[in-house]
Write an enzyme that holds these catalytic residues in place. Structure first.
Site, short mmCIF file in Angstrom:
data_model
loop_
_atom_site.label_atom_id
_atom_site.label_comp_id
_atom_site.label_asym_id
_atom_site.label_seq_id
_atom_site.Cartn_x
_atom_site.Cartn_y
_atom_site.Cartn_z
N ILE A 346 -38.72 29.27 13.48
CA ILE A 346 -37.89 30.20 12.72
C ILE A 346 -38.37 30.30 11.27
CG2 ILE A 346 -35.55 30.49 11.74
CD1 ILE A 346 -34.51 29.38 14.48
N GLU A 372 -36.24 2.71 21.86
CA GLU A 372 -35.19 2.12 22.70
C GLU A 372 -35.20 2.69 24.13
OE1 GLU A 372 -31.42 1.11 21.06
OE2 GLU A 372 -32.14 1.23 19.01
#
Length: 388
Positions: A346, A372
């Site tokens: 954009i 994680e």
């Protein structure tokens, strides 16, 4: 016929505590983070003093009960805090989340009362910064095959080995470290230890030069004949890996919240830019190609919020959250990357420059699909849960 279990409706309206936390972080961020964050990013500087200030606001011990010096809040407030920090700067949100959910969270969930009294007040106020050591150079997601070894020696254990990709590995004052005390591959052959900075044989290694999240410190931890008393063991000998997997269930909610913040921040700046940027004598937001992209970004973000707050709600209620936290982490992290990518598009050419905010969201977002537990590991967790 097998039917899906329908979860009770979750009230998504913010509580007064959540509103207070969000407003506090936005005000704090305007003064203490935004003016400096690109300099921290460029220099890869971990702003220790900023985290001391966050500790003063109660944000470094969000889930820690007040009796240990923490804020005593639940997971809805915790998710809100991470989201609002990451909305400004993913690096700050990441370090706040790692401190809360990993080192502090492990001690809160599994340590003895004496250990809690010793460490939680320092961690909750950020007098001390915490690190957590599970990942190793040659194991990654295959944590059960770790090579860092702790051998019993009278009233002590002696650790040898190395951990990598450790948040706050250099600046941390204390680390929870999981080491092998049994056979390779045995899920009951690993043990968690609390090890303070300055312990002989315990040191930080190389600092990683990262694509994004550059103000969140990531280093190696090295153990060379590091001798620690048996009193540093968390829980029982052999329970470390089991504990770590439960800690990661909550940690995945943290990374989902981090992802929400980055996805929200990317959407915020995209909306502002699309309203201001003129092409062919009207704002680019008026063009369907841009407005539909914004619609997709907003819709995916809302879906990710629902998954994340569902997991937070289950965690608050003390229910099993493995599948739901994996779903939240998987989907929200992918949305963060997608929203950040769309933001760069954009912004066009300006999205590729450091003068505008889109590129930082883009760089920071990718870690969310890796840290994680990768997206692939989340799919493994989810598939195992639904195929039982």
């Amino acid at each position: 016929m097998v039917t899906a279990e329908i979860s009770p409706t979750i009230n998504m309206e913010q509580t007064e505590n959540q509103k207070m936390i969000a407003e506090m972080i936005r005000d704090f961020g305007e003064r203490e983070i935004k003016p400096f964050m690109m300099d921290w990013d460029e220099k890869q500087e971990f702003p220790v003093e900023l985290f001391k200030k966050l500790g003063g606001l109660g944000l470094m011990g969000v889930l820690v009960p007040q009796e240990y010096g923490g804020a005593g809040f639940g997971y809805h407030e915790y998710v809100t805090a991470i989201l609002e920090l990451a909305r400004i700067d993913g690096s700050i949100g990441l370090s706040m989340a790692a401190h809360n959910s990993l080192c502090t969270g492990h001690i809160l969930q599994f340590a003895s009362e004496d250990q809690k009294q010793m460490y939680l007040p320092k961690l909750a106020t950020c007098e001390w910064i915490g690190a957590w050591g599970l990942t190793e150079p040659n194991t990654g997601s295959d944590a059960a095959n770790m090579r860092t070894v702790a051998k019993e020696d009278g009233d002590f254990f002696v650790l040898n080995g190395a951990k990598n990709f450790i948040t706050h590995g250099k600046s941390g004052n204390v680390a929870v470290v999981i080491a092998r005390t049994g056979e390779v591959g045995d899920s009951h052959g690993m043990t968690a230890f609390i090890i303070e900075k300055g312990t002989p044989g315990f040191s930080a290694g190389r600092k990683e030069n990262k694509l994004g999240m550059r103000a969140s410190e990531t280093t190696e931890l090295i153990f060379q004949d590091c001798k620690v008393p048996k009193a540093t063991v968390i829980g029982k000998v052999g329970d470390g890996f089991i504990q770590a997997m439960k800690v990661l269930d909550g940690g995945r909610i943290s990374i989902a919240a981090l992802s929400l913040g980055i996805a929200q921040g990317a959407l915020d700046v995209s909306i502002d830019y699309a309203k201001e940027r003129q092409q062919f004598n009207k704002p680019i937001a008026n063009y369907q190609g841009i407005s539909f992209k914004l619609a997709d970004m907003a819709t995916k973000l809302e879906a990710a919020k629902l998954l994340t707050f569902q997991a937070a709600d289950l965690k608050n209620k003390g229910k099993e959250v493995k599948k739901e936290s994996a779903m939240a982490k998987y989907y929200a992290s992918e949305v963060a990357v997608e929203n950040a990518t769309d933001a760069v598009q954009i912004f066009g050419g300006y999205g590729y420059t450091k003068d505008y905010p889109a590129e930082k969201y883009y760089r920071d977002s990718k870690l969310c699909t890796i840290g994680e537990g990768t997206s692939e590991i989340q799919k493994l967790v989810i598939s195992r849960a639904i195929l039982k």
